[in-house]
Write an enzyme that holds these catalytic residues in place. Structure first.
Site, PDB file in Angstrom:
ATOM      1  N   GLY A 159      37.308   9.267  43.125  1.00 54.17           N
ATOM      2  CA  GLY A 159      37.960   9.407  44.419  1.00 54.17           C
ATOM      3  C   GLY A 159      37.918   8.104  45.207  1.00 54.17           C
ATOM      4  N   CYS A 160      38.695   8.077  46.276  1.00 52.08           N
ATOM      5  CA  CYS A 160      38.823   6.827  47.050  1.00 52.08           C
ATOM      6  C   CYS A 160      37.523   6.499  47.785  1.00 52.08           C
ATOM      7  CB  CYS A 160      40.003   6.933  48.002  1.00 52.08           C
ATOM      8  SG  CYS A 160      40.045   8.444  48.981  1.00 52.08           S
ATOM      9  N   TYR A 161      37.006   7.423  48.603  1.00 53.11           N
ATOM     10  CA  TYR A 161      35.732   7.157  49.287  1.00 53.11           C
ATOM     11  C   TYR A 161      34.596   6.953  48.272  1.00 53.11           C
ATOM     12  CZ  TYR A 161      37.533   8.906  53.890  1.00 53.11           C
ATOM     13  OH  TYR A 161      38.198   9.115  55.071  1.00 53.11           O
ATOM     14  N   THR A 163      34.738   5.662  45.382  1.00 50.88           N
ATOM     15  CA  THR A 163      34.836   4.325  44.795  1.00 50.88           C
ATOM     16  C   THR A 163      34.195   3.311  45.734  1.00 50.88           C
ATOM     17  OG1 THR A 163      36.815   4.868  43.549  1.00 50.88           O
ATOM     18  CG2 THR A 163      36.466   2.536  44.025  1.00 50.88           C
TER      19      THR A 163
END
Ligand code: NDP
Ligand code: X2W
Length: 343
Positions: A159-161, A163
């Protein structure tokens, strides 16, 4: 294995191509020296439409028709492509990924459907069950920490957060106090919520604010990756793209500044898409780039780590391509250095 002296092309498809991360994937893959984009699909609710109709900034730059996905295309697709990138809602990925795998297609899934290994935790977090026999063996993809053999049927792109948080914390987890619970505060641009209409992410409604406090689905994902409990507080900011995360943790009594420095250098010195920053990274530094900028400071035994990434690229599409590059034996940054972003 594909190498630069063996310029074989790998046929691929993008699902969710009308969405934010999907169109970024399309744009990256169209320009990639080794992947050949054969199909780009939308949901079955649409009719065939040119990419430039949905994203006018692509007019004159990309001549591609996005096709609605129907499951009766499955068998033909299995004969046409080697790889599928899924930029779909979690439940749609959970349904489509096993069907593609059945056709011999390798899947890079950008959703949260296969990231949490534990089924009970997954159900409690996402509210649905998965039809995959062994979710424990699905590699979790933060490219700098993931070893792929090139035979796995499915890769769960992080996921973005997670990462941003994972890149900040993972190199130094062994240097932390045993009883320390790292605290991660992160601000995301509104593209993190996808293109679909939503009142809370509408321009006139967005004002910098925390959300999902103690309940966000990325808390267990970050925790799984760094192998300890964490406190995670996301914020929505009034900008389009990017994540800026600030992480606080306590170092063990015997951990020195030199240990921290060595740990970050060991993890990232040879990683072309991680930039050790000399100042706290800003959204503008990573905007529309595939890089993660990582910065830290130690004061007594307190460590503060700042990480910035573009949520649609390093937090999603370019990370998926990085992982696919690694999967096929290419350099991790192949086709990514000049990426410019669409949305
Ligand atoms: N946005 C971000 O920063 C990040 C997103 N992700 C994840 O990536 C995935 C996509 O996110 P994002 O691009 O933001 O989402 P968007 O809402 O922008 O796009 C979703 C896409 O999925 C398609 N779609 C929806 N339902 C179905 C279905 N049942 N079958 C086939 N296609 C379908 C949509 O098609 P149509 O337009 O026809 O409805 C659209 O192309 C999500 O799982 C998200 O969690 C991961 C990291 C970062
Ligand atoms: C701003 C915003 O809404 N962000 C999304 C996270 C982005 C995303 O789609 O999450 P994945 O990386 O797990 O796929 C959220 O908080 O749910």
């Amino acid at each position: 294995m594909v190498t630069s002296s063996n310029p074989q092309t790998i046929p691929c498809a993008v699902f969710g191509a009308s969405g934010y991360t999907g169109i970024e994937l399309v744009w990256l893959l169209q320009q990639h020296p080794h992947f050949h984009l054969v199909h780009a699909f939308t949901s079955s609710a649409r009719t065939a439409e040119s990419a430039a109709t949905l994203y006018p900034q692509l007019q004159g730059r990309l001549d591609l028709v996005l096709q609605p996905w129907h499951s009766d295309l499955l068998v033909t697709l299995g004969q046409q492509v080697r790889v599928a990138f899924l930029a779909l809602p979690h439940e749609a990925s959970a349904e489509i990924a096993p069907q593609l795998i059945e056709q011999g297609i390798t899947v890079f899934d950008l959703s949260g459907a296969f990231r949490l290994r534990d089924e009970t935790l997954h159900q409690a977090t996402y509210g649905f069950t998965r039809e995959l026999a062994d979710t424990h063996s699905v590699p979790y993809g933060i490219a700098e920490f993931t070893q792929l053999k090139g035979t796995e049927p499915l890769v769960a792109v992080a996921g973005c957060y997670p990462t941003a948080a994972g890149l900040g914390l993972k190199p130094i987890t062994k240097l932390l106090r045993k009883d320390c619970t790292p605290f991660i505060s992160a601000v995301s641009g509104v593209s993190g919520a996808g293109r679909k209409a939503n009142l809370t992410t509408q321009f006139a409604e967005v004002s910098l604010q925390a959300y999902g406090v103690t309940t966000h689905r990325h808390q267990p994902e970050i925790s799984q990756f760094v192998e300890r409990d964490v406190v995670f507080v996301p914020h929505l900011g009034n900008f389009k793209r990017g994540i800026v995360a600030t992480i606080y943790a306590q170092l063990a009594d015997d951990a020195s500044i030199q240990d921290v420095e060595s740990a970050f250098l060991a993890a990232y010195d040879s990683q072309p898409l991680i930039r050790i920053a000399k100042q706290p990274p800003a959204q503008a530094h990573i905007d529309r780039t595939p890089f993660a900028d990582v910065y830290w400071q130690v004061q007594n035994h307190h460590i503060v780590i700042c990480v910035a990434i573009d949520n649609l690229l390093k937090g999603a599409a370019s990370q998926a391509v990085q992982l696919a590059n690694q999967y096929f034996g290419l350099c991790t940054e192949t086709g990514l250095m000049q990426s410019s972003g669409v949305v």
